[in-house]
Write a protein that holds these residues in place. Sequence first.
Motif, PDB file in Angstrom:
ATOM      1  N   ILE A 343     -62.551  18.568 -36.135  1.00 16.21           N
ATOM      2  CA  ILE A 343     -63.524  19.091 -36.976  1.00 16.21           C
ATOM      3  C   ILE A 343     -63.578  18.248 -38.260  1.00 16.21           C
ATOM      4  N   LEU A 344     -64.923  17.993 -38.529  1.00 15.48           N
ATOM      5  CA  LEU A 344     -65.545  17.136 -39.353  1.00 15.48           C
ATOM      6  C   LEU A 344     -66.089  18.008 -40.566  1.00 15.48           C
ATOM      7  N   PRO A 345     -65.544  18.304 -41.694  1.00 14.34           N
ATOM      8  CA  PRO A 345     -66.389  18.908 -42.826  1.00 14.34           C
ATOM      9  C   PRO A 345     -67.323  18.214 -43.504  1.00 14.34           C
ATOM     10  N   LEU A 346     -68.375  18.482 -43.880  1.00 14.66           N
ATOM     11  CA  LEU A 346     -69.283  18.095 -44.646  1.00 14.66           C
ATOM     12  C   LEU A 346     -69.997  18.755 -45.770  1.00 14.66           C
ATOM     13  N   VAL A 347     -70.356  18.322 -46.756  1.00 18.43           N
ATOM     14  CA  VAL A 347     -70.875  18.866 -47.813  1.00 18.43           C
ATOM     15  C   VAL A 347     -72.341  18.742 -47.827  1.00 18.43           C
TER      16      VAL A 347
END
Length: 472
Positions: A343-347
């Motif tokens: 899982i790659l979280p991005l803003v």
Amino acid sequence: MTTADLRIRAEPGSFRDPANRVFHLGDQVLRGLGPQAAADWRSLAASDFFAALLAEGKVCGTTAVDPTTLPDTGWTTVLRHERIPFVSHPYEWSFGMLRDAALLHLEILRRALEAGFTVKDGSAYNLQWRGATPVFIDIGSFAPLVEGEPWAGYRQFCQTLLYPLLLQAHLGVDFQPWLRARVDGIEPDQLRPLFRGVRRLLPGVPTHVHLHGAMQARHATASSSAVTAQLRDAGYSRQLALATVRRLTRLVRRLDRRVDGGHWVDYQRTCGYSARDRTAKESFVAAAATGGTARLALDLGANDGRYARIVARHADQVVAVEQDPAVVDTLYRALRAQGDRRILPLVMDLADPSPGGGWAGVERAGFAARTHADLVLALAVVHHLAIGRNVPLPEVVDQLVRYVRPGGRLVVEFVHPRDPMALRLFANKPAGIFPDYRRDEFARLLAARCRIERQQDLPSGTRTLYQAVVGG
């Protein structure tokens, strides 16, 4: 694989170092090296420190291949790199992500210096992510150290990594808009007016903002070789460079996000979902995810990552997009602590997603150009875009569909006009401004663009979930 897939495509963001260039050939990521870069690679490949970095996964997997893999390009040596699951940009990262990327960059530089090498660049764009784990990708940046030469990447490191961290940690200002505005990062002259008075004495500011800015102005007309000669004559050495890296590392480790929370931090508690709604929603998402392994899945409006985690059981990589930097940072820190690599979280603001940037607007690809997902979740998103941001409902549906590759699936939630969250948004709008915001109209728009496989009303009766195949 089609003929188009086998065309060699130069990576638009790799032109700045003429000694080497990155190309795409089908799913392969290749790097062509000129004569000097090839010699540097041979030295690097024979070193113990680089072998250790490869084994630890701190640099991207790299092997030399037959130079004819890049035909008619004239490169001396060709390397093949592992393909990063999803390319992101520093202005899409949270504070914790940027700090961990900076720490990895400094660790790699330190270990290189200890082994008699250096890293020519210091840019945040030299790092990417395997889930919540950073990885250094610019193999062409390594070179044997010339004793007495300063770290050429210091300015880039300050402008794309250190200054954004100082801005957030000391002033509580989100750095993402600053980095998005300039591909080369934040100049010291932009920060110096913000750090006057007692702020001049905040950690890292005297040396890396004010002194660096003054030195940069002083040597503005001098050649880099002249500056290097002056430093060498003054006794600059590898030990001094190592001491600088260690001080930078201590500084970056001490920096932390000043803002404790964001608007959406408590969303799961305050959004009005009942336990029955949440259970039904989780089951619907799980069923959609088990329809086949997704190479790339996208969770739009991911919040705390509840549904991204469900999808990650059946996907190689999940990109979890959320607007609030504080929420993304909280999710990132949890994923990092768990060692998550899926899982790659991005803003990102979905009403203003990352555009193309840099040279010719393509050096850093926009979000839509990078996103061709096998599965896209758009849960509790449509009403925020259509009502909250005044985006016409047909355009909302069009954009969601564009994120899905042909044959992929879209799982989308429609919040009815009488739902408490929709009513809250309507309360801030003129009466009657959204006459087409209706469930039947949304279903018609979706069916015109996709094949709806199934739908389900949540127990509350004010929300409907749809699963659709795009282009099927």
